[in-house]
Write an enzyme that holds these catalytic residues in place. Sequence first.
Site, PDB file in Angstrom:
ATOM      1  N   HIS A  88       0.835  -1.213   0.000  1.00  0.00           N
ATOM      2  CA  HIS A  88       0.000   0.000   0.000  1.00  0.00           C
ATOM      3  C   HIS A  88       0.869   1.261   0.000  1.00  0.00           C
ATOM      4  CE1 HIS A  88      -3.907  -2.045   0.885  1.00  0.00           C
ATOM      5  NE2 HIS A  88      -3.117  -2.922   1.470  1.00  0.00           N
ATOM      6  N   ASN A 161     -10.252  -2.673   2.626  1.00  0.00           N
ATOM      7  CA  ASN A 161      -9.972  -2.682   1.188  1.00  0.00           C
ATOM      8  C   ASN A 161     -11.256  -2.421   0.413  1.00  0.00           C
ATOM      9  OD1 ASN A 161      -7.218  -3.230   1.301  1.00  0.00           O
ATOM     10  ND2 ASN A 161      -7.466  -5.442   1.117  1.00  0.00           N
ATOM     11  N   HIS A 352      -3.684   1.307  12.042  1.00  0.00           N
ATOM     12  CA  HIS A 352      -3.448   0.052  12.763  1.00  0.00           C
ATOM     13  C   HIS A 352      -4.791  -0.564  13.121  1.00  0.00           C
ATOM     14  CE1 HIS A 352      -2.150  -2.989  15.401  1.00  0.00           C
ATOM     15  NE2 HIS A 352      -1.867  -2.283  16.481  1.00  0.00           N
TER      16      HIS A 352
END
Length: 710
Positions: A88, A161, A352
Amino acid sequence: MSEKKSPSEAAGTHTLDRGNSNAKLDQLERWREDASGEALTSNTGVKVADNQNTLKAGERGPSLLEDFLMREKITHFDHERIPERVVHARGSAAHGYFQVYEPLSDLTCADFLNHPEKKTPVFVRFSTVQGPRGSADTVRDVRGFATKFYTDEGNFDLVGNNMPVFFIQDAIKFPDFVHAVKPEPHNEIPTGASAHDTFWDFVSLQPESAHMVLWAMSDRGIPVAYRAMQGFGVHTFRLVNAEGRSVFVKFHWRPVSGVYSLVWDEAQKLAGKDPDFNRRQLWEDIESGDYPEWELGLQVIPEEDEHKFDFDLLDPTKLVPEELVPVRVVGKMVLNRNPDNFFAETEQAAFHIGHVVPGIDFSNDPLLQGRLFSYTDTQLLRLGGPNFNEIPINRPLCPFHNNNRDAPHRQTINKGRAAYEPNSIDGGWPKETPPAASGGGFASYPEPMSGVKLRKRADSFGDHFSQARLFWNSMAPHEKEHIIAAYSFELGKVERREIRERQVNEILANIDPTLATRVAQNLGLPAPAGSTVAPVKTTLKESPALSQANLLSGNVRSRKVAILVADGANADDISHIIGVLNSEGATAKVIGPSSAPVKTSDGNTLVPDATLDGLPSIAFDAVFVPGGAEAAKALLANGAALHYLLEAYKHLKAIALCGEAADLMAELRLEADEGLLSAAKAEDLCADLVKAMAQHRVWAREPKAKAIPA
Ligand code: HDE
């Protein structure tokens, strides 16, 4: 003989004698006299008198080590780069807010999901997975969709995603998967693409990837815009309410603009002509006030239903079909502010999956569990130590206090003497907060646990093809054609025949015989003998919610239209279409043969926004050509204009031609269809143009368009 200089003049610090041209000298002088801005200083605040010349021993002499200003500047520059994200790496982000529609107290005690009056600030970063930081936006790939909610109870990161499943089931396979998809190690080729041997070698040996690879080969792998993508939390999470009751949940982002994609030829061309295509649109839409929006959806599964599905809720290669568990829409996110500084915000953002708030908790999905380790670990290297949460973009907006101390780049100046707990010296502060209180402390959901320590995949994770088949069966005919073409393209780039054969015979043949046979034909391989794995009986055969054909918004908000002009273009047609598009929330750009102003039919001049090659048709959703005999003649004689239209036609876009511009259609031998429109005046075709644009593409044209070179 040269004139004698004063010592200060000779040192070049108080004069502007810098060997510059007189014009530049004047400009510098003006800038220096302008006292309205901020003085240039060193990092320690010393005002800089000369930012043009290194300190030297004489005009033509060697540079002096003493020059602390030059050394500070170059040293800082030498250290400007930080490691890019392992995956990413290519991404772009924006600020905005999230607002829940109604309190969700039945489901969760999370504060930001219980206060409709609160606008929770968010920072969202979109990304591709494979390519490095400077790679193109429009490659075929999965897109990251990471949201940081700065809630009053701490930061919650939903790191998802644009596809609801993943390639692998267990975190321990992630480095293998990433090594396989990244550019091959011997020559670092290809950039930003999965069309190469190591990727297909790995996935053909790893049948659990079959479902996600199918998503990546579908139109979902080449979204038009970030605002045209769904987002998914992928894993099953938990919500926990104030009474401590828990449900399982899947998070969804639904774009208000609808879901739609590029076509493959367009994606490839954009990668060269505008590698920043998605990034630019996100930026420009926000600058123009056309804010991208998503609704947050929840699929809620009561704990007692955990085992009622024909797949395992903990398996990240499976989705929960919306026909079995509907999505409850609970709030809206609006992205309304661009970052001020790409590095400080977008590049330093540290997401995170373990950043949760009370009321949101994890499931035992083994991929999720592995991610809980990885994200902090990677920031330690990337951002240089454990204080990355003090960087402004990562810092919570609510107060935070603890006894973590020191380490590189510490920003907080902690007061008091006790950096431990319990303590009596500082009155015991900072202290724990019991979980039950409102604004209470985080307590993990007390899920009962028992088990034997072992390395084993649950049998319930064993069916790798049913949901891939469900996805395939749910596609519209044109979507199926695109998937076949994508597999054929990608596998066509694979050098080793045995890898192509394995993917066709052992993976595709277990998904669908037509898919496998058509791809085999395109690759020149024999048709597969049949499935190698006995199909599992499943409840659903199709899930209409999976097809993008069912996910359009029905309007043309934020769509972009090119208006092709030349001298003599009909002014009424131009103003009419601009009016209609503006009222529909779409935008238009005037494209000229060159940047020179164009004379329109009413004698006025129009300055083009861009030229035919500066903003090609691939950057637009539709093309409009106003009438006017002189303009039509000029465009007919202009190869770039003809190519523009041909390409738009080939990419199945709506095209509207007014008056004499209809001659272009005849010249290009294009047949009218529901998206290729002509009429005497703009007002006679605007409604049809808007209708065709709302369909996004003229899919019925696709077989015919394939025969057209462009
Ligand atoms: Fe990530 N992933 N990931 N991932 N991921 C990273 O974290 C990782 C996975 C996702 O815009 C890294 O800060 C492991 C699934 C996004 O900054 C790293 C596993 C999903 C982003 C990492 C996964 C994602 C990342 C790289 C398997 C969708 C970009 C830099 C166990 C639900 C976030 C970084 C951003 C980034 C590890 C699987 C989404 C290395 C080990 C599944 C959107 O920590």
